[in-house]
Design an enzyme around this catalytic site. Sequence first.
Site, PDB file in Angstrom:
ATOM      1  N   ASN A   1       0.881  -1.178   0.000  1.00  0.00           N
ATOM      2  CA  ASN A   1       0.000   0.000   0.000  1.00  0.00           C
ATOM      3  C   ASN A   1       0.910   1.217   0.000  1.00  0.00           C
ATOM      4  OD1 ASN A   1      -1.779   2.067   0.484  1.00  0.00           O
ATOM      5  ND2 ASN A   1      -2.737   1.128   2.279  1.00  0.00           N
TER       6      ASN A   1
ATOM      7  N   ARG B   1      -2.487  -1.990  -3.556  1.00  0.00           N
ATOM      8  CA  ARG B   1      -3.690  -1.185  -3.369  1.00  0.00           C
ATOM      9  C   ARG B   1      -3.618   0.011  -4.315  1.00  0.00           C
ATOM     10  NH1 ARG B   1      -5.086   3.399   0.863  1.00  0.00           N
ATOM     11  NH2 ARG B   1      -7.299   3.563   0.387  1.00  0.00           N
TER      12      ARG B   1
ATOM     13  N   HIS C   1     -13.199   2.782  -0.396  1.00  0.00           N
ATOM     14  CA  HIS C   1     -13.209   1.784   0.682  1.00  0.00           C
ATOM     15  C   HIS C   1     -13.828   0.474   0.190  1.00  0.00           C
ATOM     16  CE1 HIS C   1     -13.419   5.136   3.982  1.00  0.00           C
ATOM     17  NE2 HIS C   1     -12.161   4.768   3.808  1.00  0.00           N
TER      18      HIS C   1
ATOM     19  N   ARG D   1     -12.419  15.717   6.928  1.00  0.00           N
ATOM     20  CA  ARG D   1     -13.187  16.010   5.703  1.00  0.00           C
ATOM     21  C   ARG D   1     -14.624  16.366   6.049  1.00  0.00           C
ATOM     22  NH1 ARG D   1     -11.654  10.466   2.813  1.00  0.00           N
ATOM     23  NH2 ARG D   1      -9.733  10.328   4.000  1.00  0.00           N
TER      24      ARG D   1
ATOM     25  N   GLU E   1      -8.195  -5.036   4.971  1.00  0.00           N
ATOM     26  CA  GLU E   1      -8.056  -4.748   3.544  1.00  0.00           C
ATOM     27  C   GLU E   1      -6.873  -5.484   2.933  1.00  0.00           C
ATOM     28  OE1 GLU E   1      -8.691  -0.605   4.901  1.00  0.00           O
ATOM     29  OE2 GLU E   1      -9.513  -0.275   2.908  1.00  0.00           O
TER      30      GLU E   1
END
Length: 372
Positions: A8, A65, A154, A215, A358
């Site tokens: 990743n 990823r 996601h 955010r 993940e």
Amino acid sequence: MTAIFVVNSGSSSVKYQLIDVESGEVALKGTIDRIGDGGPADHTVALAGVLEQLAGHEVAAVGHRVVHGGSQFASATVITPDVEAAIEGLSALAPLHNPANLLGIRAARAALPSVPHVAVFDTAFHQTMLPAAYLYAIPVDLAEQYGVRRYGFHGTSHKYVSERAADFLGRPLESLKTIVLHLGNGASMTAIDGGRSVDTSMGLTPLEGLVMGTRSGDLDPAVLVHLHREAGMSMDELDDLLNKRSGLLGLTGNGDMRDVQIAASEGDAAAITALAVWRHRMRHYLGAYIALLGGVDVIVFTAGVGENSALLRRRSLAGLEFLGIEIDDDRNELESRAERRISPDGAAVEVLVIPTNEELEIARQALQLIGT
Ligand code: ADP
């Protein structure tokens, strides 16, 4: 041999794991930080150090990823020069992420040229959405020319936890209406019908939807125009404002949910209000997704907040007994890292906590694709 090396690669860090997919065992795991900023000079140097540790391990494939797969990638894909070019071409949609993901891909392919490299996209799972869910109501030619639509993110996590949930319950995924709440620093919700994503709260970018650490999530798009005109803010400043200085941070001065929760429990008014805004937005999506799915069988909490905050799980679902949604307080408060049910036995809606993974999902998809 089923060991998959999962990479990743971010702009200044690389996270990696060597996972044996069959056993789920992690043989190697780590993070290299501060690339180009006091740490390794670049991604190639960073990965070279890691690859030395791989000596003696047999690697069947490398799973990367990749944040944005646009409309091109609906599933994991073996990386070829054309795929690299396509990932690069999508950089305008994810300027912080795709170029960083590519640096990792290039460095790893150069260092491990004899094994297949697989890209696993955060957006791919949501490619099953229909136009009703993914179109924004702007002129279609403009939307097509600039790739403006909902993509969702996601996806690797939403796919993984929804499948684990069906497994946990011993029920076929195809029969379930599931709503996944991935609540971390970044947060999103997905409505999943029979294993297919039918709507998700993030949009063109990971900015839309829920209130997150830094955010804003949803707002009237005219807020940008207003702040541009009245506060003289540039597009770059607005981008920074909404992605890095809003959300819990903007509302309270602290973007970490654990701290906000503690402050609220001590009576801090801004923290109490922020949690109310967070909860209101979340329930707004929950109601929408129940309507969209025509009911709900399973609600799954995952990621940092979803896995760890019993209080926010309880508050999120309080007062929804009329929909068959209930939480058992003792089960909810039990601290555990395991997959677990927090609804009472016999409740109409199963409420679960499923820790996301993940990396394991990326490894699984890579292995499935190369067909070892
Ligand atoms: P990321 O999106 O960076 O992967 P995580 O999934 O690790 O984020 O989630 C991080 C968030 O989870 C932080 O806001 C953190 O405060 C929050 N969190 C972790 N543990 C708890 C807890 N016990 N209570 C409330 N929030 C928590």
